[in-house]
Design an enzyme around this catalytic site. Sequence first.
Site, PDB file in Angstrom:
ATOM      1  N   SER A 220       0.851  -1.189   0.000  1.00 54.62           N
ATOM      2  CA  SER A 220       0.000   0.000   0.000  1.00 54.62           C
ATOM      3  C   SER A 220       0.887   1.240   0.000  1.00 54.62           C
ATOM      4  CB  SER A 220      -0.909  -0.040   1.232  1.00 54.62           C
ATOM      5  OG  SER A 220      -1.879   0.977   1.163  1.00 54.62           O
ATOM      6  N   ASN A 221       0.361   2.372   0.406  1.00 52.90           N
ATOM      7  CA  ASN A 221       1.168   3.606   0.454  1.00 52.90           C
ATOM      8  C   ASN A 221       0.719   4.471   1.630  1.00 52.90           C
ATOM      9  OD1 ASN A 221      -0.995   5.474  -0.496  1.00 52.90           O
ATOM     10  ND2 ASN A 221      -0.887   4.104  -2.266  1.00 52.90           N
ATOM     11  N   ARG A 222       1.282   5.658   1.722  1.00 50.46           N
ATOM     12  CA  ARG A 222       1.112   6.468   2.932  1.00 50.46           C
ATOM     13  C   ARG A 222      -0.105   7.393   2.913  1.00 50.46           C
ATOM     14  NH1 ARG A 222       6.117   5.659   5.213  1.00 50.46           N
ATOM     15  NH2 ARG A 222       7.753   5.224   3.683  1.00 50.46           N
TER      16      ARG A 222
END
Length: 415
Positions: A220-222
């Site tokens: 995923s990402n931030r």
Amino acid sequence: MKKTDVHTPSAHVGRYAGKTFVLGVTGSIAAYKAVSLCRRLKAEGAQVHVVMTRAAERFVGPLTFEVISGNSVATGLFVSGNEMAHLNLAEIADAILVAPASAHCLGKMAHGLADDLLSTLVLAAECPLLLVPAMDGGMWDHPAVRENVRILRARGVCVMESDTGPLASGRIGKGRLPDEETILAAFSSALSPQKDFQGRRILVTAGPTQESLDPIRYISNRSTGKMGWAIAEVARDRGGDVVLIAGPTGLAPVTNVTWVPVVTSEEMHKAVTTRFADADILIMAAAVADFRPARKAPGKVAKGQGRFVLDLEPTPDILGDLAERRSGQIVVGFAAETGDLLARARRKLTGKNLDLIVANDVTEPGAGFGTETNRVTLLDRAGGCKALPLLSKRDVAHRILDAVRRLTTAGRPRP
Ligand code: PMT
């Protein structure tokens, strides 16, 4: 103690920082709920001045509001030394929220009666006014009250619908004070006099996507969703009919916005595609994964001894795909970059055939992922390039919508 040992909490920059509100409280058992509203507005950075009617004081003591608001509570019109309270408050207020508003209060305001501080200052004020009725169901349905509500609305005053549920009388019916989130959302909308997206259907995406590797792990990402949430709220406040399609964020749904939770880029693609034909505007603030595991293992991938090589495949480009098949919609993308911002953003603008791209360098302090603020540059297909200063994400959202409005003819989607 060393100076560095002193803990100074960083100043909270809420959405209402610098704003002054009058909270009018009238005689209803729901007056106690106004205490929590006062606390919420204050927590968002507002100065809150509470004005109570005599009847309200029978339900909640002014001291409670004094402690919560941090300001003295005004109760009377004829207070020696403060005879001009009604005018002073009317002048400093950015908005007035009357919650609960009793049947008596609605009647007075509909007919311009001014026999106490609250009704007098409402007459004197020129700022937005939101009235939140609370009374017994029979009173709410009485033709006199219905007529008063009609008069006020015809004059442009925002009068909320009462809620249905258990009432103080023990009955179940109309007349209940709406829940806190609904009131705060309506207040936020009332504060925005601009209703330039009225009747516009706006699709907003937000948050990250999660791409599973096995039943336990994902990539995923931030993204926290804050940027997309701000756009959805502001679009709603400006009259838009908003659908928010969001990956997993942990943020509470936006009141009065249709919320479509998704997890993967594939789900987001489907959700946006399904609703795109009915939309006038698509704004994609979501940080969609560019790659996903080529295969999702059916069971947990065991640790093993050596290195683990992950085979990734590209995800479909949602924006590019939808921009391709648009029929008059305005399509807005974001570009999250870590350098060479403008050149890369412009490539995405033309490569994905967008109307507007919002470029942010996510390595800049106060910008990008998880922050309350963002610094963006707006680039459009006509070559326009507008660098904005560091702003709250809500203000950025307003500037994006201003740019979208300019791209439309008289607020309508292009033919
Ligand atoms: O959520 P926050 O914590 O508030 O952070 C805000 C933000 C940094 C996520 C936001 O400001 C932002 O930049 N969002 C876009 C992130 C991104 O995916 O940028 P990109 O340059 O990788 O993608 C370009 C555009 O294509 C984006 O509009 C993206 O939604 C879209 N995209 C990307 C990949 C993909 N497979 N399909 C897409 O449609």
